[in-house]
Design a protein around this motif. Structure first.
Motif, short mmCIF file in Angstrom:
data_model
loop_
_atom_site.label_atom_id
_atom_site.label_comp_id
_atom_site.label_asym_id
_atom_site.label_seq_id
_atom_site.Cartn_x
_atom_site.Cartn_y
_atom_site.Cartn_z
N GLU A 177 18.87 -16.18 -20.70
CA GLU A 177 17.73 -16.39 -19.82
C GLU A 177 16.53 -15.56 -20.28
OE1 GLU A 177 16.93 -18.31 -17.09
OE2 GLU A 177 18.66 -19.46 -17.78
N ALA A 178 16.81 -14.35 -20.79
CA ALA A 178 15.74 -13.49 -21.31
C ALA A 178 15.09 -14.13 -22.53
CB ALA A 178 16.28 -12.11 -21.65
N VAL A 179 15.91 -14.74 -23.39
CA VAL A 179 15.38 -15.43 -24.57
C VAL A 179 14.52 -16.62 -24.13
CG1 VAL A 179 15.97 -16.74 -26.64
CG2 VAL A 179 17.29 -14.71 -26.05
N ARG A 180 15.02 -17.38 -23.15
CA ARG A 180 14.25 -18.53 -22.65
C ARG A 180 12.92 -18.07 -22.04
NH1 ARG A 180 12.89 -20.61 -18.20
NH2 ARG A 180 14.06 -19.07 -17.00
N LEU A 181 12.96 -16.96 -21.30
CA LEU A 181 11.75 -16.43 -20.68
C LEU A 181 10.74 -16.02 -21.76
CD1 LEU A 181 10.70 -15.70 -17.79
CD2 LEU A 181 11.44 -13.36 -18.27
N ALA A 182 11.24 -15.37 -22.83
CA ALA A 182 10.35 -14.95 -23.91
C ALA A 182 9.70 -16.14 -24.59
CB ALA A 182 11.12 -14.11 -24.93
N ALA A 183 10.45 -17.24 -24.72
CA ALA A 183 9.94 -18.41 -25.43
C ALA A 183 9.04 -19.28 -24.57
CB ALA A 183 11.12 -19.24 -25.95
N THR A 184 9.33 -19.37 -23.26
CA THR A 184 8.60 -20.33 -22.42
C THR A 184 7.62 -19.68 -21.44
OG1 THR A 184 10.39 -20.34 -20.76
CG2 THR A 184 10.53 -21.95 -22.57
N GLN A 185 7.86 -18.40 -21.09
CA GLN A 185 6.97 -17.71 -20.14
C GLN A 185 6.62 -16.32 -20.68
OE1 GLN A 185 8.22 -18.04 -15.92
NE2 GLN A 185 9.88 -19.33 -16.65
N PRO A 186 5.90 -16.27 -21.78
CA PRO A 186 5.64 -14.97 -22.43
C PRO A 186 4.88 -13.99 -21.55
CG PRO A 186 4.27 -16.70 -23.37
CD PRO A 186 5.28 -17.38 -22.52
N GLN A 187 3.99 -14.49 -20.65
CA GLN A 187 3.23 -13.57 -19.80
C GLN A 187 4.15 -12.87 -18.79
OE1 GLN A 187 0.04 -15.96 -18.18
NE2 GLN A 187 -1.34 -15.37 -19.85
N GLU A 188 5.10 -13.61 -18.22
CA GLU A 188 6.05 -13.00 -17.30
C GLU A 188 6.95 -12.01 -18.04
OE1 GLU A 188 8.28 -12.22 -13.81
OE2 GLU A 188 6.25 -12.95 -14.23
N TYR A 189 7.34 -12.38 -19.24
CA TYR A 189 8.15 -11.49 -20.08
C TYR A 189 7.40 -10.19 -20.35
CZ TYR A 189 11.08 -10.09 -24.05
OH TYR A 189 11.91 -9.39 -24.89
N SER A 190 6.12 -10.30 -20.68
CA SER A 190 5.29 -9.12 -20.95
C SER A 190 5.15 -8.26 -19.70
CB SER A 190 3.91 -9.55 -21.44
OG SER A 190 3.06 -8.45 -21.60
N ARG A 191 5.01 -8.90 -18.53
CA ARG A 191 4.88 -8.15 -17.29
C ARG A 191 6.12 -7.29 -17.02
NH1 ARG A 191 6.66 -8.13 -12.41
NH2 ARG A 191 7.98 -9.97 -12.76
N ILE A 192 7.28 -7.85 -17.26
CA ILE A 192 8.53 -7.11 -17.03
C ILE A 192 8.63 -5.94 -18.00
CG2 ILE A 192 11.06 -7.27 -17.13
CD1 ILE A 192 10.76 -10.22 -16.27
N ILE A 193 8.25 -6.17 -19.25
CA ILE A 193 8.28 -5.09 -20.25
C ILE A 193 7.37 -3.94 -19.82
CG2 ILE A 193 7.53 -4.48 -22.58
CD1 ILE A 193 10.16 -5.75 -22.76
N HIS A 194 6.17 -4.26 -19.40
CA HIS A 194 5.22 -3.22 -19.02
C HIS A 194 5.67 -2.47 -17.77
CE1 HIS A 194 1.97 -3.42 -21.91
NE2 HIS A 194 2.09 -4.74 -21.92
N GLU A 195 6.33 -3.16 -16.85
CA GLU A 195 6.83 -2.49 -15.65
C GLU A 195 7.95 -1.51 -15.99
OE1 GLU A 195 7.93 -5.35 -12.74
OE2 GLU A 195 5.87 -5.78 -12.13
N ALA A 196 8.64 -1.75 -17.11
CA ALA A 196 9.72 -0.86 -17.54
C ALA A 196 9.21 0.27 -18.43
CB ALA A 196 10.78 -1.66 -18.27
N HIS A 197 7.88 0.36 -18.59
CA HIS A 197 7.32 1.34 -19.52
C HIS A 197 7.60 2.77 -19.10
CE1 HIS A 197 3.95 3.78 -21.28
NE2 HIS A 197 4.48 3.24 -22.34
N LEU A 198 7.56 3.07 -17.80
CA LEU A 198 7.73 4.46 -17.35
C LEU A 198 9.10 5.04 -17.76
CD1 LEU A 198 6.55 6.15 -14.16
CD2 LEU A 198 8.99 6.24 -14.67
N PRO A 199 10.21 4.40 -17.43
CA PRO A 199 11.49 4.99 -17.86
C PRO A 199 11.66 5.02 -19.37
CG PRO A 199 11.83 2.83 -16.84
CD PRO A 199 10.42 3.22 -16.56
N ILE A 200 11.10 4.03 -20.08
CA ILE A 200 11.20 4.03 -21.54
C ILE A 200 10.45 5.23 -22.11
CG2 ILE A 200 10.49 2.80 -23.64
CD1 ILE A 200 10.95 0.19 -22.07
N ALA A 201 9.23 5.48 -21.62
CA ALA A 201 8.43 6.61 -22.09
C ALA A 201 9.09 7.93 -21.73
CB ALA A 201 7.02 6.53 -21.51
N ALA A 202 9.69 8.01 -20.54
CA ALA A 202 10.36 9.25 -20.12
C ALA A 202 11.55 9.55 -21.03
CB ALA A 202 10.82 9.11 -18.66
#
Length: 348
Positions: free
Chosen positions: A107-132
């Motif tokens: 589903e993540a692969v499908r999201l990346a291929a068909t809804q890249p903006q939503e995929y990008s939004r999820i990535i950016h929301e996860a930025h805080l724990p990744i940076a920490a």
């Protein structure tokens, strides 16, 4: 001795293939020449971004590779690049979405291929724990170098000598990171504190586990048997892979500021990763770290600055160009200082 150009043969080939593939991808998505050109240019910019953010990674890799057997050096430079390109530039962003959005991998692969903006939004929301996580891990990497009592060469003499003395206090580097974590938590909104603390603690735990495993395997590696030597090499291999992952966080997250297309990001960052690998090989084979006295110091100062910036990024956005330029400045100054030292000590 091989020429500098010869080390770049494969990166040049991959650059040509990757940019052509990026242009083709742009044509497939947009069906226009301007779309193909846009993807072509973005892939080139991403490659430059990756190189600028990861040059210090190449220096640290070379420093660790010098301690490994030739067989494990080859394994890192072959398997390692596969893990670096496909693991961190493709699998890691997918895993972030799988965990954050609680989706199945396909589903993540499908999201990346068909809804890249939503995929990008999820990535950016996860930025805080990744940076920490990345900030805590990389800060320990840098502090472990500067707190090392056996270190006998200083670049920024007063500061590095003081840090080395602090290294006499057991666990000082962990305490320093914990203090930085508390400072950041004090500035965060209450709803973000838990995510930051958990991720940063996992960064500390991961560093300690990898460091412990490396020591255990290196101790086995001192035995004469071939199997034990392989274990010792595996410890260093594992350390370098986790280190590369921590370096990659910033570039992968920053790439989504340029494009939301996962496949274009993988192409651009993959090209950059190939140049970093070739620079690592060149540094090892030419003994560049030994020839330039302070280059290693500059790399670890760059790592420390990157770790601080990753912590600060949990509070406010910092452009990736700032991160890359600061790291390049430290390495550039260390390079110039090394040249000056060689002029003063031509036989040293």
């Amino acid at each position: 001795m091989r020429s500098t150009l010869s080390y770049m043969t494969w990166p040049f080939i991959l650059t040509g293939v990757g940019l052509a593939l990026a242009g083709f991808l742009g044509w497939e998505y947009h069906g226009t020449g301007s779309g193909a050109l846009a993807f072509f240019l973005i892939a080139g910019i991403l490659a430059v971004l990756e190189i600028s953010l990861s040059f210090d990674n190449a220096i640290v890799n070379a420093q660790k590779l010098r301690q490994m057997t030739p067989k494990w050096q080859r394994r890192f430079l072959t398997w390692g690049i596969i893990i670096a390109v496909f693991g961190m530039r493709v699998i890691f962003p997918l895993l972030v979405v799988v965990i954050a959005a609680r989706l199945a991998p396909w589903e993540a692969v499908r999201l990346a291929a068909t809804q890249p903006q939503e995929y990008s939004r999820i990535i950016h929301e996860a930025h805080l724990p990744i940076a920490a996580f990345g900030g805590a891990f990389l800060m320990l990497v840098a502090l472990n170098y500067f707190f090392d009592e056996a270190k006998d060469v200083d670049w920024i003499k007063g500061v590095e000598a003081a840090l080395r003395k602090l290294g006499e206090i057991r666990g000082m580097e962990v305490g320093f990171v914990l203090i930085c974590m508390l400072v950041i938590v004090g500035q965060l909104p209450a709803e973000k504190e838990h995510a930051f603390i958990i991720a940063a603690i996992w960064g500390v735990i991961t560093y300690l586990l990898v460091d412990m495993l490396g020591h255990v395997l290196d101790r086995w590696g001192s035995a004469p048997s071939h199997a034990d030597m392989a274990r010792g090499g595996f410890g260093a291999f594992l350390y370098l892979e986790v280190l590369d992952a921590s370096f990659s966080f910033d570039g992968v997250i920053g790439a989504f500021a340029l494009t939301q297309n996962l496949f274009l990001i993988a192409i651009g960052l993959g090209i950059g990763a190939m140049y970093v690998r070739s620079m690592t090989v060149m540094l090892v084979e030419r003994g560049t770290l030994a020839a330039f006295r302070y280059l290693e110091h500059g790399a670890f100062w760059s790592i420390f600055v990157l770790s601080v910036l990753m912590f600060v990024q949990t509070l406010r956005p910092i452009p990736e160009v700032v991160t890359g330029l600061l790291g390049a400045c430290f390495i550039g100054m260390a390079f110039l200082s090394s040249l000056a030292w060689r002029r003063r000590h031509p036989h040293g």
